[in-house]
Write a protein that holds these residues in place. Sequence first.
Motif, mmCIF file in Angstrom:
data_model
loop_
_atom_site.group_PDB
_atom_site.id
_atom_site.type_symbol
_atom_site.label_atom_id
_atom_site.label_comp_id
_atom_site.label_asym_id
_atom_site.label_seq_id
_atom_site.Cartn_x
_atom_site.Cartn_y
_atom_site.Cartn_z
ATOM 1 N N THR A 51 0.831 -1.210 0.000
ATOM 2 C CA THR A 51 0.000 0.000 0.000
ATOM 3 C C THR A 51 0.858 1.250 0.000
ATOM 4 O O THR A 51 0.517 2.273 -0.600
ATOM 5 C CB THR A 51 -0.918 -0.032 1.234
ATOM 6 O OG1 THR A 51 -1.784 -1.167 1.115
ATOM 7 C CG2 THR A 51 -1.749 1.227 1.358
ATOM 8 N N ASP A 52 1.998 1.152 0.647
ATOM 9 C CA ASP A 52 2.904 2.293 0.763
ATOM 10 C C ASP A 52 3.528 2.686 -0.578
ATOM 11 O O ASP A 52 4.168 3.734 -0.692
ATOM 12 C CB ASP A 52 3.993 1.961 1.786
ATOM 13 C CG ASP A 52 4.500 3.195 2.523
ATOM 14 O OD1 ASP A 52 3.668 3.912 3.101
ATOM 15 O OD2 ASP A 52 5.712 3.450 2.490
ATOM 16 N N LEU A 53 3.366 1.847 -1.611
ATOM 17 C CA LEU A 53 3.863 2.172 -2.955
ATOM 18 C C LEU A 53 2.897 3.064 -3.728
ATOM 19 O O LEU A 53 3.139 3.415 -4.883
ATOM 20 C CB LEU A 53 4.089 0.876 -3.755
ATOM 21 C CG LEU A 53 5.179 -0.067 -3.225
ATOM 22 C CD1 LEU A 53 5.112 -1.406 -3.942
ATOM 23 C CD2 LEU A 53 6.552 0.571 -3.412
ATOM 24 N N SER A 54 1.795 3.438 -3.092
ATOM 25 C CA SER A 54 0.749 4.221 -3.773
ATOM 26 C C SER A 54 1.231 5.607 -4.143
ATOM 27 O O SER A 54 2.140 6.152 -3.514
ATOM 28 C CB SER A 54 -0.461 4.358 -2.850
ATOM 29 O OG SER A 54 -0.984 3.098 -2.553
ATOM 30 N N PRO A 55 0.589 6.200 -5.154
ATOM 31 C CA PRO A 55 0.923 7.577 -5.517
ATOM 32 C C PRO A 55 0.435 8.551 -4.447
ATOM 33 O O PRO A 55 -0.572 8.309 -3.793
ATOM 34 C CB PRO A 55 0.147 7.799 -6.827
ATOM 35 C CG PRO A 55 -0.995 6.838 -6.758
ATOM 36 C CD PRO A 55 -0.475 5.643 -6.013
ATOM 37 N N SER A 56 1.159 9.647 -4.263
ATOM 38 C CA SER A 56 0.700 10.688 -3.338
ATOM 39 C C SER A 56 1.196 12.040 -3.818
ATOM 40 O O SER A 56 2.245 12.135 -4.462
ATOM 41 C CB SER A 56 1.187 10.417 -1.913
ATOM 42 O OG SER A 56 2.593 10.355 -1.851
ATOM 43 N N VAL A 57 0.437 13.062 -3.514
ATOM 44 C CA VAL A 57 0.767 14.403 -3.994
ATOM 45 C C VAL A 57 2.126 14.821 -3.428
ATOM 46 O O VAL A 57 2.361 14.762 -2.219
ATOM 47 C CB VAL A 57 -0.355 15.407 -3.640
ATOM 48 C CG1 VAL A 57 -0.537 15.561 -2.146
ATOM 49 C CG2 VAL A 57 -0.082 16.764 -4.298
ATOM 50 N N SER A 141 -4.801 11.378 -1.860
ATOM 51 C CA SER A 141 -3.669 10.436 -1.853
ATOM 52 C C SER A 141 -3.955 9.265 -0.918
ATOM 53 O O SER A 141 -3.611 8.114 -1.206
ATOM 54 C CB SER A 141 -2.391 11.151 -1.407
ATOM 55 O OG SER A 141 -2.115 12.260 -2.248
ATOM 56 N N VAL A 142 -4.598 9.556 0.192
ATOM 57 C CA VAL A 142 -4.960 8.493 1.134
ATOM 58 C C VAL A 142 -5.955 7.534 0.477
ATOM 59 O O VAL A 142 -5.874 6.312 0.653
ATOM 60 C CB VAL A 142 -5.533 9.095 2.432
ATOM 61 C CG1 VAL A 142 -6.036 7.996 3.360
ATOM 62 C CG2 VAL A 142 -4.482 9.962 3.127
ATOM 63 N N VAL A 143 -6.865 8.083 -0.318
ATOM 64 C CA VAL A 143 -7.845 7.237 -0.998
ATOM 65 C C VAL A 143 -7.156 6.325 -2.014
ATOM 66 O O VAL A 143 -7.490 5.140 -2.121
ATOM 67 C CB VAL A 143 -8.926 8.101 -1.678
ATOM 68 C CG1 VAL A 143 -9.850 7.239 -2.528
ATOM 69 C CG2 VAL A 143 -9.721 8.874 -0.626
ATOM 70 N N SER A 144 -6.181 6.847 -2.728
ATOM 71 C CA SER A 144 -5.426 5.986 -3.658
ATOM 72 C C SER A 144 -4.770 4.832 -2.906
ATOM 73 O O SER A 144 -4.734 3.701 -3.398
ATOM 74 C CB SER A 144 -4.333 6.787 -4.379
ATOM 75 O OG SER A 144 -4.907 7.648 -5.335
ATOM 76 N N ALA A 145 -4.263 5.127 -1.723
ATOM 77 C CA ALA A 145 -3.625 4.075 -0.927
ATOM 78 C C ALA A 145 -4.648 3.010 -0.523
ATOM 79 O O ALA A 145 -4.361 1.804 -0.566
ATOM 80 C CB ALA A 145 -2.956 4.681 0.303
ATOM 81 N N ILE A 146 -5.830 3.450 -0.142
ATOM 82 C CA ILE A 146 -6.878 2.488 0.215
ATOM 83 C C ILE A 146 -7.206 1.599 -0.985
ATOM 84 O O ILE A 146 -7.384 0.385 -0.863
ATOM 85 C CB ILE A 146 -8.145 3.226 0.709
ATOM 86 C CG1 ILE A 146 -7.864 3.913 2.048
ATOM 87 C CG2 ILE A 146 -9.334 2.267 0.818
ATOM 88 C CD1 ILE A 146 -8.950 4.891 2.486
ATOM 89 N N HIS A 147 -7.252 2.221 -2.153
ATOM 90 C CA HIS A 147 -7.570 1.442 -3.350
ATOM 91 C C HIS A 147 -6.445 0.452 -3.686
ATOM 92 O O HIS A 147 -6.706 -0.667 -4.145
ATOM 93 C CB HIS A 147 -7.845 2.374 -4.533
ATOM 94 C CG HIS A 147 -8.364 1.656 -5.733
ATOM 95 N ND1 HIS A 147 -7.695 1.620 -6.923
ATOM 96 C CD2 HIS A 147 -9.485 0.910 -5.912
ATOM 97 C CE1 HIS A 147 -8.393 0.891 -7.788
ATOM 98 N NE2 HIS A 147 -9.475 0.454 -7.205
#
Lengths: 222, 222
Positions: A51-57, A141-147
Amino acid sequence: MSDKGNQTPGPAFDDAFGQEFVKLLQWRRDVRHFKRDPLPSELVEELLALTDLSPSVGNSQPWRFVMIEEPSLRSAIYEDFKCANSEALNGYKGDKAALYANLKLSGLDDAPVHIAVYCDEAPAQGRGLGRQTMPETLRYSVVSAIHTLWLAARTRGVGLGWVSILHPDKLQSLIQVPDNWSFVAYLCLGYPTVESDTPELQQVGWQERTPWQTRVYKNKVS
Amino acid sequence: MSDKGNQTPGPAFDDAFGQEFVKLLQWRRDVRHFKRDPLPSELVEELLALTDLSPSVGNSQPWRFVMIEEPSLRSAIYEDFKCANSEALNGYKGDKAALYANLKLSGLDDAPVHIAVYCDEAPAQGRGLGRQTMPETLRYSVVSAIHTLWLAARTRGVGLGWVSILHPDKLQSLIQVPDNWSFVAYLCLGYPTVESDTPELQQVGWQERTPWQTRVYKNKVS
């Protein structure tokens, strides 16, 4: 310091993977019916690491995961769900109310893993880049991580259910977090009792799907 | 009407797929360096159709994609990016300012496909389910869809860049959409000029990553 990592050529994902990926999207599901079997802790850790590999602003990685394990805390959250769900039921009339009353809208009773997900609204990481005019991109960004967690879980046979029928103010009083964290989601994870490629709300006749083309426009919407 | 679709047993995703999926997450990237080659329209349509499989609160599917093709509209949006980016630069001092000034933070100049993404804040679909206490879950559903598009694109060798250095008010005046739609994101898509498993901000020394464990807690954060 610069860190180029691995560069071109990146991995070429072949057709077989592409087709499996489509299946992953088709069979993902929001799960509300869980087996009570625990999830191995190393599996949960693997999923959180992915999950930590997710995109974030601005690469701010503002997601914060609070694993909710205390039974008394879980009970209080479940009570808040029942309260919010009862309020929501009051908004429907007739057949729709009867149908709503029979929906199972959370797996809070059975899911072995509960995670409260927050956004750190002032993360040091990223140094503010990319979010001056749109600070909501931190929460996005948190939502992308959840996804990411949702899809990664499904690749391991684990189901995820996003519970949004809760009072954020109530959760704020129940779960102790820093003032500058905002509540984004409450997640249930566990092995699903049933799998399907069709949303449960569609299965039970709450609604039908409409074609994707109805949600795409050109240049303007008039 | 009920529509059970396909049910248990769902597809078992094997280890090989699981490992490829990890690579997909590792090589995803926010892309700002694009080739100008056009994307085949059938590929864009395929990606948008896959995106429509994303999770959404109460199955509301509130995402709305406006393909921005008019050159004058693209130019005006690019000008707004330059304006917002210049304002952001003013917030940094010294070495950080010099580094920021050299960052390429959008692919608006070269990307062949531009999409303005909105949330319909009052979608008929879903009948309001699941979002009474947390209406922001509609926008969060749109973000999940963007993340689906991001990953799906990468499986086809296509890069996506999320441009958030924009003034939403300005975009509202430039792109004609219904009043009850809120602006969520502006996306660039195209073939990347370079691929990497390491975020560009990390490559150029803007910041380093920190371990995922620093973002996970138990029961409370004190």
